[in-house]
Design an enzyme around this catalytic site. Sequence first.
Site, PDB file in Angstrom:
ATOM      1  N   GLU A   1      19.642 -16.991  -3.814  1.00 46.56           N
ATOM      2  CA  GLU A   1      19.355 -17.327  -2.442  1.00 46.56           C
ATOM      3  C   GLU A   1      18.650 -18.538  -2.151  1.00 46.56           C
ATOM      4  O   GLU A   1      17.638 -18.752  -3.277  1.00 46.56           O
ATOM      5  CB  GLU A   1      18.267 -16.184  -1.915  1.00 46.56           C
ATOM      6  CG  GLU A   1      17.908 -16.282  -0.418  1.00 46.56           C
ATOM      7  CD  GLU A   1      19.097 -15.958   0.431  1.00 46.56           C
ATOM      8  OE1 GLU A   1      18.798 -16.495   1.426  1.00 46.56           O
ATOM      9  OE2 GLU A   1      20.096 -15.209   0.000  1.00 46.56           O
ATOM     10  N   ASP A   2      19.014 -19.486  -1.351  1.00 44.46           N
ATOM     11  CA  ASP A   2      18.478 -20.741  -0.825  1.00 44.46           C
ATOM     12  C   ASP A   2      18.264 -21.702  -2.240  1.00 44.46           C
ATOM     13  O   ASP A   2      17.212 -22.339  -2.388  1.00 44.46           O
ATOM     14  CB  ASP A   2      17.096 -20.476  -0.473  1.00 44.46           C
ATOM     15  CG  ASP A   2      17.146 -19.770   0.973  1.00 44.46           C
ATOM     16  OD1 ASP A   2      18.405 -20.086   1.511  1.00 44.46           O
ATOM     17  OD2 ASP A   2      16.394 -19.744   1.724  1.00 44.46           O
TER      18      ASP A   2
ATOM     19  N   ASN B   1      23.883 -12.497  11.415  1.00 49.94           N
ATOM     20  CA  ASN B   1      22.914 -12.355  10.601  1.00 49.94           C
ATOM     21  C   ASN B   1      23.576 -11.813   9.100  1.00 49.94           C
ATOM     22  O   ASN B   1      24.287 -11.019   9.158  1.00 49.94           O
ATOM     23  CB  ASN B   1      21.946 -11.559  11.007  1.00 49.94           C
ATOM     24  CG  ASN B   1      20.738 -11.578  10.227  1.00 49.94           C
ATOM     25  OD1 ASN B   1      20.619 -11.563   8.961  1.00 49.94           O
ATOM     26  ND2 ASN B   1      19.596 -11.405  10.992  1.00 49.94           N
TER      27      ASN B   1
ATOM     28  N   TYR C   1      12.121 -10.924   7.916  1.00 48.45           N
ATOM     29  CA  TYR C   1      12.669 -12.137   7.511  1.00 48.45           C
ATOM     30  C   TYR C   1      12.975 -13.242   8.498  1.00 48.45           C
ATOM     31  O   TYR C   1      12.005 -13.486   9.249  1.00 48.45           O
ATOM     32  CB  TYR C   1      14.244 -11.610   7.253  1.00 48.45           C
ATOM     33  CG  TYR C   1      14.753 -12.701   6.261  1.00 48.45           C
ATOM     34  CD1 TYR C   1      14.308 -12.409   5.012  1.00 48.45           C
ATOM     35  CD2 TYR C   1      16.132 -13.059   6.418  1.00 48.45           C
ATOM     36  CE1 TYR C   1      14.928 -13.552   4.006  1.00 48.45           C
ATOM     37  CE2 TYR C   1      16.783 -14.007   5.720  1.00 48.45           C
ATOM     38  CZ  TYR C   1      16.128 -13.932   4.426  1.00 48.45           C
ATOM     39  OH  TYR C   1      16.575 -14.954   3.597  1.00 48.45           O
TER      40      TYR C   1
ATOM     41  N   ASP D   1      24.403 -15.778  -1.481  1.00 44.71           N
ATOM     42  CA  ASP D   1      24.522 -15.282  -0.224  1.00 44.71           C
ATOM     43  C   ASP D   1      24.651 -16.633   0.879  1.00 44.71           C
ATOM     44  O   ASP D   1      25.199 -16.351   2.062  1.00 44.71           O
ATOM     45  CB  ASP D   1      23.135 -14.656   0.451  1.00 44.71           C
ATOM     46  CG  ASP D   1      23.186 -13.979   1.517  1.00 44.71           C
ATOM     47  OD1 ASP D   1      24.015 -13.282   1.856  1.00 44.71           O
ATOM     48  OD2 ASP D   1      22.158 -13.995   2.221  1.00 44.71           O
ATOM     49  N   ASP D   2      24.073 -17.616   0.621  1.00 45.15           N
ATOM     50  CA  ASP D   2      24.117 -18.941   1.360  1.00 45.15           C
ATOM     51  C   ASP D   2      25.647 -19.249   1.418  1.00 45.15           C
ATOM     52  O   ASP D   2      26.070 -19.756   2.626  1.00 45.15           O
ATOM     53  CB  ASP D   2      23.336 -19.865   0.953  1.00 45.15           C
ATOM     54  CG  ASP D   2      21.752 -19.543   0.849  1.00 45.15           C
ATOM     55  OD1 ASP D   2      21.370 -19.254   1.871  1.00 45.15           O
ATOM     56  OD2 ASP D   2      21.313 -19.422  -0.293  1.00 45.15           O
TER      57      ASP D   2
ATOM     58  N   ARG E   1       0.581  -1.185   0.143  1.00 42.91           N
ATOM     59  CA  ARG E   1       0.100   0.034  -0.114  1.00 42.91           C
ATOM     60  C   ARG E   1       0.748   1.415   0.067  1.00 42.91           C
ATOM     61  O   ARG E   1       0.449   2.255  -0.826  1.00 42.91           O
ATOM     62  CB  ARG E   1      -0.814  -0.026   1.008  1.00 42.91           C
ATOM     63  CG  ARG E   1      -1.679   1.192   1.443  1.00 42.91           C
ATOM     64  CD  ARG E   1      -2.769   1.048   2.478  1.00 42.91           C
ATOM     65  NE  ARG E   1      -2.256   0.407   3.885  1.00 42.91           N
ATOM     66  CZ  ARG E   1      -1.820   1.158   4.842  1.00 42.91           C
ATOM     67  NH1 ARG E   1      -1.836   2.298   4.931  1.00 42.91           N
ATOM     68  NH2 ARG E   1      -1.514   0.381   5.623  1.00 42.91           N
TER      69      ARG E   1
ATOM     70  N   ALA F   1      25.978 -24.214   2.378  1.00 43.48           N
ATOM     71  CA  ALA F   1      26.255 -23.054   3.419  1.00 43.48           C
ATOM     72  C   ALA F   1      27.564 -23.509   4.320  1.00 43.48           C
ATOM     73  O   ALA F   1      28.482 -22.737   4.533  1.00 43.48           O
ATOM     74  CB  ALA F   1      25.129 -22.995   4.410  1.00 43.48           C
TER      75      ALA F   1
ATOM     76  N   ALA G   1      27.675 -30.165   5.711  1.00 45.78           N
ATOM     77  CA  ALA G   1      28.732 -30.178   4.608  1.00 45.78           C
ATOM     78  C   ALA G   1      27.875 -29.616   3.404  1.00 45.78           C
ATOM     79  O   ALA G   1      28.163 -30.192   1.995  1.00 45.78           O
ATOM     80  CB  ALA G   1      29.320 -31.534   4.399  1.00 45.78           C
TER      81      ALA G   1
ATOM     82  N   ASN H   1      19.190 -22.193  10.675  1.00 49.29           N
ATOM     83  CA  ASN H   1      17.729 -21.568  10.873  1.00 49.29           C
ATOM     84  C   ASN H   1      16.781 -22.816  10.320  1.00 49.29           C
ATOM     85  O   ASN H   1      17.091 -23.787   9.577  1.00 49.29           O
ATOM     86  CB  ASN H   1      17.698 -20.548   9.745  1.00 49.29           C
ATOM     87  CG  ASN H   1      18.545 -19.321  10.470  1.00 49.29           C
ATOM     88  OD1 ASN H   1      18.310 -18.842  11.717  1.00 49.29           O
ATOM     89  ND2 ASN H   1      19.303 -18.506   9.663  1.00 49.29           N
TER      90      ASN H   1
ATOM     91  N   ARG I   1      15.811 -25.014  -1.338  1.00 50.15           N
ATOM     92  CA  ARG I   1      16.256 -25.325   0.012  1.00 50.15           C
ATOM     93  C   ARG I   1      16.084 -24.131   0.852  1.00 50.15           C
ATOM     94  O   ARG I   1      16.807 -23.132   1.126  1.00 50.15           O
ATOM     95  CB  ARG I   1      17.849 -25.529   0.046  1.00 50.15           C
ATOM     96  CG  ARG I   1      18.503 -26.004   1.361  1.00 50.15           C
ATOM     97  CD  ARG I   1      19.953 -25.699   1.409  1.00 50.15           C
ATOM     98  NE  ARG I   1      20.304 -24.558   1.519  1.00 50.15           N
ATOM     99  CZ  ARG I   1      20.276 -23.360   2.296  1.00 50.15           C
ATOM    100  NH1 ARG I   1      20.012 -24.014   3.565  1.00 50.15           N
ATOM    101  NH2 ARG I   1      20.444 -22.384   2.386  1.00 50.15           N
TER     102      ARG I   1
ATOM    103  N   LYS J   1      13.986 -10.554   1.882  1.00 47.78           N
ATOM    104  CA  LYS J   1      15.528 -10.076   1.692  1.00 47.78           C
ATOM    105  C   LYS J   1      15.685  -8.657   1.152  1.00 47.78           C
ATOM    106  O   LYS J   1      16.624  -7.673   1.599  1.00 47.78           O
ATOM    107  CB  LYS J   1      16.196 -10.947   0.831  1.00 47.78           C
ATOM    108  CG  LYS J   1      17.766 -11.333   1.009  1.00 47.78           C
ATOM    109  CD  LYS J   1      18.035 -12.358   2.061  1.00 47.78           C
ATOM    110  CE  LYS J   1      19.310 -12.513   2.207  1.00 47.78           C
ATOM    111  NZ  LYS J   1      19.632 -13.696   3.053  1.00 47.78           N
TER     112      LYS J   1
END
Length: 589
Positions: free
Chosen positions: A258-259, A477, A116, A281-282, A95, A318, A315, A432, A169, A187
């Site tokens: 990401e992921d 973080n 997040y 990023d991971d 909005r 990440a 392993a 996480n 993931r 993110k």
Amino acid sequence: REECVRRLETHLGSGIRNLKPLKTKQKGVDILHDPLWNKGMAMDYPERDRLNLRGLVPPRVKTLEEQSGATLQRIRAYGEDSVGANLYLQELHNRNETLYHRVLADNVAELAPLVYTPTVGIVCQRFGDQFRRSRGMYFSREDRGLFSAMVWNWPHEDVHVICVTDGSRILGLGDLGAHGMGIPIGKLALYCAAGGIAPHRVMPVMLDVGTNNEALLADENYVGIPKRRLEGDAYFEMVDEFMEAVFDRWPNVVVQFEDFESTVAAPLLAKYRSKFRCFNDDIQGTGCVTLAGVLAAARHAGLKLTDMSFLCAGAGSAGLGVCAQIADGMVEAGLSREEAMGRFVICTSVGALGRPDGAYGDPNARRGLSDERAMWVNHAVSDGTSLAEATKQFKPTCLLGLAAQPGGLFTQEMVSGMLTYTERPIVMPMSNPTAKHECTPAQAYEWTGGKAVVATGSPFEPVTMPDGTTHIPSQCNNVYVFPGLGLAASVAGVKEITDEMLYAAAVACVDAMTDEEFASGRTFPAIDRIREVSHLVAVRVIEVALKEGLTTKISSADVREAGGNLGAIVSKKMYNPHYVPLVDPSKVF
């Protein structure tokens, strides 16, 4: 007149002067339906007249500060209902983007966990059931061959940052398919609020290659293509088409992966990092911020980075990315590559990556090692050695938890046993969401009599010991790193995110800490100073990029013209959420 004077004083008091008006693309009710332009009741009467809005909003005029205060009250009214608060914030985001980012920027410590981690994991799990309005772009397997045309459907010409996931993931929750779109949305909200990148310059993306989640395939509310995931060449060809399409339209964009599941994350990064402006990023972000936490923790423990050794649970992409980033830091600090990698023992779900001597059946060797895992085999322990036994044999000074398995992998025996050879054990349960943490800060402090140095992947409350002392565990973080990396790429047009830049970003996180923060036991700055941290990270990254000749938007000459003040250049480019005057372009001559 009194209203105009009050609003002028508010602007002057906030340091906002000589605001350049923006020419809107709409007027009338269309303004109110566009979150980038809408101000709600903050439109003053002259602006309402200019844009044909008189009578379309309630007559009272409010300031951004008044709106922000009321919004915060509504959020706090949700109490423990974090998902409800997230949905309210989503509605606000759809909005009024300026108000949304103002509230988030001013209250990031309180609201980041709602936008997040950890709340975003639950939001993704319920994404289909709670879907209300589309945000971002979806590139699906049904659109193959059309990506280069589809990118022109995005209404904004100057995209600086794209965050993309394939949903394979999502945090520690596994394959959520297209419902992983909540991750790029959350993110990028932090990119804007914490990193100072304008909201019209970011784009969340879902690369929908399908899902292997049986529950989602049978779910009528699933928003993605209900087919099994593409694999092999078909998968990589689809990612190729996406990368070519977005960089064809926005040549200066930076893409954050990401992921992505570990079997594709590392190959994609290796394939693209030197060809396109991108990072994972991971792998890199988590590794960079963990290195920052390790540097600060080493300082607390009275150790040098080159004195440390690490036992890592996990392993995947990440875990291996974090270890690689720390090893890079150790090389920067003076160790050889071989010496640095010898300081790590990494454990998979079946035990340590070690010498295949048959002591524990060589489970990793028997099932076959990928190239990414094979390079981390440490002959100081046997293949399949358990976490507890590896702690006794290898004697790590730091435990890294990146397994994303059910919580409790770090036991009292492991953590308290570290006291036999190191005065201040460093314990970093990073998985996480919170339920998958390897141990809690309270446990680490209890098991070591308060001697542990703790950094976690999710936020935890301070812990008060029986003697009355309070310990503050810092959240390790990625928000301390990725907004600054994006800001550097946006401001300077950094061509490639190099290992040297990531190391500089990690050091910047530590340097951003105040003496008071360090004295309190923190390993990271207070999260409410995140914009200061992002600014310093961006400056340090750009300094490295200038040295390496990898900038396209600014040069060393530009810095000299600014009196050598690179920080001032970066500050000027940072987005600060506030309202600016709007004008109808048809009435501007």
